[in-house]
Design a protein around this motif. Structure first.
Motif, PDB file in Angstrom:
ATOM      1  N   LEU A   1      23.014  56.888  54.750  1.00  0.00           N
ATOM      2  CA  LEU A   1      23.221  58.311  54.480  1.00  0.00           C
ATOM      3  C   LEU A   1      24.623  58.595  53.928  1.00  0.00           C
ATOM      4  CD1 LEU A   1      21.409  59.777  57.597  1.00  0.00           C
ATOM      5  CD2 LEU A   1      20.699  60.034  55.207  1.00  0.00           C
ATOM      6  N   ASN A   2      25.573  57.747  54.268  1.00  0.00           N
ATOM      7  CA  ASN A   2      26.933  57.887  53.747  1.00  0.00           C
ATOM      8  C   ASN A   2      27.477  56.500  53.412  1.00  0.00           C
ATOM      9  OD1 ASN A   2      29.584  58.383  53.119  1.00  0.00           O
ATOM     10  ND2 ASN A   2      29.990  59.659  54.896  1.00  0.00           N
ATOM     11  N   PRO A   3      27.108  55.951  52.251  1.00  0.00           N
ATOM     12  CA  PRO A   3      27.509  54.589  51.894  1.00  0.00           C
ATOM     13  C   PRO A   3      29.029  54.389  51.838  1.00  0.00           C
ATOM     14  CG  PRO A   3      25.827  55.404  50.391  1.00  0.00           C
ATOM     15  CD  PRO A   3      26.244  56.557  51.236  1.00  0.00           C
ATOM     16  N   GLY A   4      29.770  55.436  51.566  1.00  0.00           N
ATOM     17  CA  GLY A   4      31.222  55.306  51.501  1.00  0.00           C
ATOM     18  C   GLY A   4      31.881  55.105  52.847  1.00  0.00           C
ATOM     19  N   LEU A   5      31.169  55.453  53.915  1.00  0.00           N
ATOM     20  CA  LEU A   5      31.716  55.353  55.258  1.00  0.00           C
ATOM     21  C   LEU A   5      32.184  53.941  55.582  1.00  0.00           C
ATOM     22  CD1 LEU A   5      32.117  56.931  57.955  1.00  0.00           C
ATOM     23  CD2 LEU A   5      29.844  56.129  58.584  1.00  0.00           C
ATOM     24  N   VAL A   6      31.306  52.985  55.439  1.00  0.00           N
ATOM     25  CA  VAL A   6      31.656  51.597  55.744  1.00  0.00           C
ATOM     26  C   VAL A   6      32.737  51.102  54.793  1.00  0.00           C
ATOM     27  CG1 VAL A   6      30.793  49.229  55.848  1.00  0.00           C
ATOM     28  CG2 VAL A   6      29.408  51.087  56.748  1.00  0.00           C
ATOM     29  N   LYS A   7      32.591  51.421  53.534  1.00  0.00           N
ATOM     30  CA  LYS A   7      33.568  50.977  52.538  1.00  0.00           C
ATOM     31  C   LYS A   7      34.971  51.468  52.886  1.00  0.00           C
ATOM     32  CE  LYS A   7      34.811  51.629  47.707  1.00  0.00           C
ATOM     33  NZ  LYS A   7      34.546  52.383  46.499  1.00  0.00           N
ATOM     34  N   HIS A   8      35.084  52.744  53.202  1.00  0.00           N
ATOM     35  CA  HIS A   8      36.404  53.314  53.437  1.00  0.00           C
ATOM     36  C   HIS A   8      36.996  52.884  54.778  1.00  0.00           C
ATOM     37  CE1 HIS A   8      36.276  55.492  49.747  1.00  0.00           C
ATOM     38  NE2 HIS A   8      35.143  56.073  50.084  1.00  0.00           N
ATOM     39  N   LEU A   9      36.190  52.878  55.825  1.00  0.00           N
ATOM     40  CA  LEU A   9      36.726  52.446  57.116  1.00  0.00           C
ATOM     41  C   LEU A   9      37.021  50.948  57.131  1.00  0.00           C
ATOM     42  CD1 LEU A   9      34.805  54.598  59.745  1.00  0.00           C
ATOM     43  CD2 LEU A   9      37.151  54.836  58.925  1.00  0.00           C
ATOM     44  N   THR A  10      36.202  50.168  56.458  1.00  0.00           N
ATOM     45  CA  THR A  10      36.480  48.739  56.345  1.00  0.00           C
ATOM     46  C   THR A  10      37.757  48.521  55.535  1.00  0.00           C
ATOM     47  OG1 THR A  10      34.134  48.240  56.514  1.00  0.00           O
ATOM     48  CG2 THR A  10      35.533  46.511  55.633  1.00  0.00           C
ATOM     49  N   GLY A  11      37.952  49.348  54.529  1.00  0.00           N
ATOM     50  CA  GLY A  11      39.187  49.276  53.753  1.00  0.00           C
ATOM     51  C   GLY A  11      40.410  49.543  54.616  1.00  0.00           C
ATOM     52  N   LEU A  12      40.300  50.482  55.530  1.00  0.00           N
ATOM     53  CA  LEU A  12      41.408  50.763  56.445  1.00  0.00           C
ATOM     54  C   LEU A  12      41.681  49.594  57.382  1.00  0.00           C
ATOM     55  CD1 LEU A  12      40.729  54.454  57.549  1.00  0.00           C
ATOM     56  CD2 LEU A  12      42.553  53.636  56.049  1.00  0.00           C
ATOM     57  N   SER A  13      40.662  48.816  57.682  1.00  0.00           N
ATOM     58  CA  SER A  13      40.831  47.713  58.630  1.00  0.00           C
ATOM     59  C   SER A  13      41.468  46.475  58.006  1.00  0.00           C
ATOM     60  CB  SER A  13      39.488  47.341  59.263  1.00  0.00           C
ATOM     61  OG  SER A  13      38.651  46.700  58.326  1.00  0.00           O
ATOM     62  N   ALA A  14      41.518  46.422  56.685  1.00  0.00           N
ATOM     63  CA  ALA A  14      42.114  45.267  56.016  1.00  0.00           C
ATOM     64  C   ALA A  14      43.629  45.310  56.191  1.00  0.00           C
ATOM     65  CB  ALA A  14      41.746  45.269  54.534  1.00  0.00           C
ATOM     66  N   LEU A  15      44.168  44.255  56.755  1.00  0.00           N
ATOM     67  CA  LEU A  15      45.617  44.194  56.967  1.00  0.00           C
ATOM     68  C   LEU A  15      46.302  43.747  55.681  1.00  0.00           C
ATOM     69  CD1 LEU A  15      45.671  42.462  60.460  1.00  0.00           C
ATOM     70  CD2 LEU A  15      46.020  44.886  59.960  1.00  0.00           C
ATOM     71  N   PRO A  16      47.340  44.462  55.260  1.00  0.00           N
ATOM     72  CA  PRO A  16      48.052  44.042  54.047  1.00  0.00           C
ATOM     73  C   PRO A  16      48.785  42.728  54.274  1.00  0.00           C
ATOM     74  CG  PRO A  16      49.055  46.025  55.010  1.00  0.00           C
ATOM     75  CD  PRO A  16      47.874  45.679  55.848  1.00  0.00           C
ATOM     76  N   GLU A  17      49.044  42.036  53.194  1.00  0.00           N
ATOM     77  CA  GLU A  17      49.722  40.744  53.295  1.00  0.00           C
ATOM     78  C   GLU A  17      51.172  40.872  53.736  1.00  0.00           C
ATOM     79  OE1 GLU A  17      49.245  38.247  49.870  1.00  0.00           O
ATOM     80  OE2 GLU A  17      47.112  38.691  49.723  1.00  0.00           O
ATOM     81  N   ASP A  18      51.791  42.022  53.476  1.00  0.00           N
ATOM     82  CA  ASP A  18      53.217  42.191  53.763  1.00  0.00           C
ATOM     83  C   ASP A  18      53.476  42.802  55.141  1.00  0.00           C
ATOM     84  OD1 ASP A  18      52.249  44.715  53.184  1.00  0.00           O
ATOM     85  OD2 ASP A  18      54.025  45.330  52.052  1.00  0.00           O
ATOM     86  N   THR A  19      52.629  42.474  56.108  1.00  0.00           N
ATOM     87  CA  THR A  19      52.814  43.019  57.449  1.00  0.00           C
ATOM     88  C   THR A  19      52.963  41.903  58.471  1.00  0.00           C
ATOM     89  OG1 THR A  19      51.952  44.547  59.107  1.00  0.00           O
ATOM     90  CG2 THR A  19      50.335  43.177  57.971  1.00  0.00           C
ATOM     91  N   ASN A  20      53.630  42.223  59.552  1.00  0.00           N
ATOM     92  CA  ASN A  20      53.742  41.300  60.682  1.00  0.00           C
ATOM     93  C   ASN A  20      52.663  41.571  61.727  1.00  0.00           C
ATOM     94  OD1 ASN A  20      56.153  39.882  59.840  1.00  0.00           O
ATOM     95  ND2 ASN A  20      57.226  41.802  60.206  1.00  0.00           N
ATOM     96  N   ILE A  21      51.785  42.521  61.442  1.00  0.00           N
ATOM     97  CA  ILE A  21      50.679  42.824  62.349  1.00  0.00           C
ATOM     98  C   ILE A  21      49.585  41.792  62.094  1.00  0.00           C
ATOM     99  CG2 ILE A  21      49.008  44.546  63.112  1.00  0.00           C
ATOM    100  CD1 ILE A  21      52.055  45.310  63.465  1.00  0.00           C
ATOM    101  N   THR A  22      49.332  40.960  63.101  1.00  0.00           N
ATOM    102  CA  THR A  22      48.325  39.909  62.965  1.00  0.00           C
ATOM    103  C   THR A  22      46.934  40.467  63.259  1.00  0.00           C
ATOM    104  OG1 THR A  22      48.488  39.264  65.298  1.00  0.00           O
ATOM    105  CG2 THR A  22      49.996  38.153  63.731  1.00  0.00           C
ATOM    106  N   ALA A  23      45.932  39.734  62.839  1.00  0.00           N
ATOM    107  CA  ALA A  23      44.549  40.127  63.127  1.00  0.00           C
ATOM    108  C   ALA A  23      44.325  40.201  64.636  1.00  0.00           C
ATOM    109  CB  ALA A  23      43.578  39.149  62.482  1.00  0.00           C
ATOM    110  N   LYS A  24      44.919  39.278  65.359  1.00  0.00           N
ATOM    111  CA  LYS A  24      44.756  39.256  66.816  1.00  0.00           C
ATOM    112  C   LYS A  24      45.390  40.494  67.454  1.00  0.00           C
ATOM    113  CE  LYS A  24      45.264  36.106  70.723  1.00  0.00           C
ATOM    114  NZ  LYS A  24      45.750  34.783  71.140  1.00  0.00           N
ATOM    115  N   LEU A  25      46.573  40.869  67.012  1.00  0.00           N
ATOM    116  CA  LEU A  25      47.225  42.065  67.547  1.00  0.00           C
ATOM    117  C   LEU A  25      46.420  43.309  67.186  1.00  0.00           C
ATOM    118  CD1 LEU A  25      49.527  43.399  69.072  1.00  0.00           C
ATOM    119  CD2 LEU A  25      50.838  43.413  66.925  1.00  0.00           C
ATOM    120  N   ALA A  26      45.942  43.376  65.953  1.00  0.00           N
ATOM    121  CA  ALA A  26      45.130  44.526  65.531  1.00  0.00           C
ATOM    122  C   ALA A  26      43.865  44.628  66.379  1.00  0.00           C
ATOM    123  CB  ALA A  26      44.780  44.415  64.049  1.00  0.00           C
ATOM    124  N   ASP A  27      43.228  43.502  66.668  1.00  0.00           N
ATOM    125  CA  ASP A  27      42.016  43.534  67.483  1.00  0.00           C
ATOM    126  C   ASP A  27      42.318  43.882  68.943  1.00  0.00           C
ATOM    127  OD1 ASP A  27      40.077  43.122  65.542  1.00  0.00           O
ATOM    128  OD2 ASP A  27      40.222  40.937  65.678  1.00  0.00           O
TER     129      ASP A  27
END
Length: 151
Positions: A13-39
């Motif tokens: 019903l809202n295909p952009g929902l997953v795309k946009h929220l998943t986009g927010l979850s992608a950690l940029p390369e220039d960060t010290n925030i690890t995937a483990k810390l984010a989780d």
């Protein structure tokens, strides 16, 4: 509790929902925030929000990243149990403050704690992680997504 709409229904019903929220979850390369810390942050925010679906998912992700179950067992009491690093406690304090804004403002002491550990870029990344998981928690709770649990 029964599911109101399935994940597939909501996402179709809202295909952009997953795309946009998943986009927010992608950690940029220039960060010290690890995937483990984010989780870890995602799991704590999901605990606060009472989102069983997301708690189940992020606990499993953390265990697959090598996180010890004992630490997951005491995450809700992270202030009382000295098993979390200075970086983790600053991130958890920030996540809780941003999630609990209905109760009070984000206090200067919490900002000072997080900014003593992380640079501005990392604080924005952490804030984005909190924004993303709070959004997912609300979607899951609105439509009653149920995790698939094995016995």
């Amino acid at each position: 509790m029964q599911t109101r709409l399935s994940q597939q229904q909501v996402y179709s019903l809202n295909p952009g929902l997953v795309k946009h929220l998943t986009g927010l979850s992608a950690l940029p390369e220039d960060t010290n925030i690890t995937a483990k810390l984010a989780d870890l942050v995602r799991l704590r925010v999901s605990q606060i929000n009472g989102c069983g679906f997301c708690q189940h998912m992020h606990s499993a992700e953390l265990r697959s990243q090598g996180e010890r179950q004992q630490r997951l067992d005491v995450l809700a009491a992270w202030r009382e149990v000295p098993v979390f690093s200075e970086q983790e406690t600053a991130a958890l304090a920030w996540a809780e403050a941003l999630t609990n804004i209905i109760d009070k403002h984000v206090e200067n002491d919490v900002y000072n704690q997080v900014s003593a550990i992380f640079d501005e870029n990392d604080i924005v990344v952490l804030t984005t992680v909190v924004l993303e998981i709070n959004s997912w928690n609300r979607i899951v709770k609105a439509f009653h997504f149920i995790p698939e649990l094995t016995e």
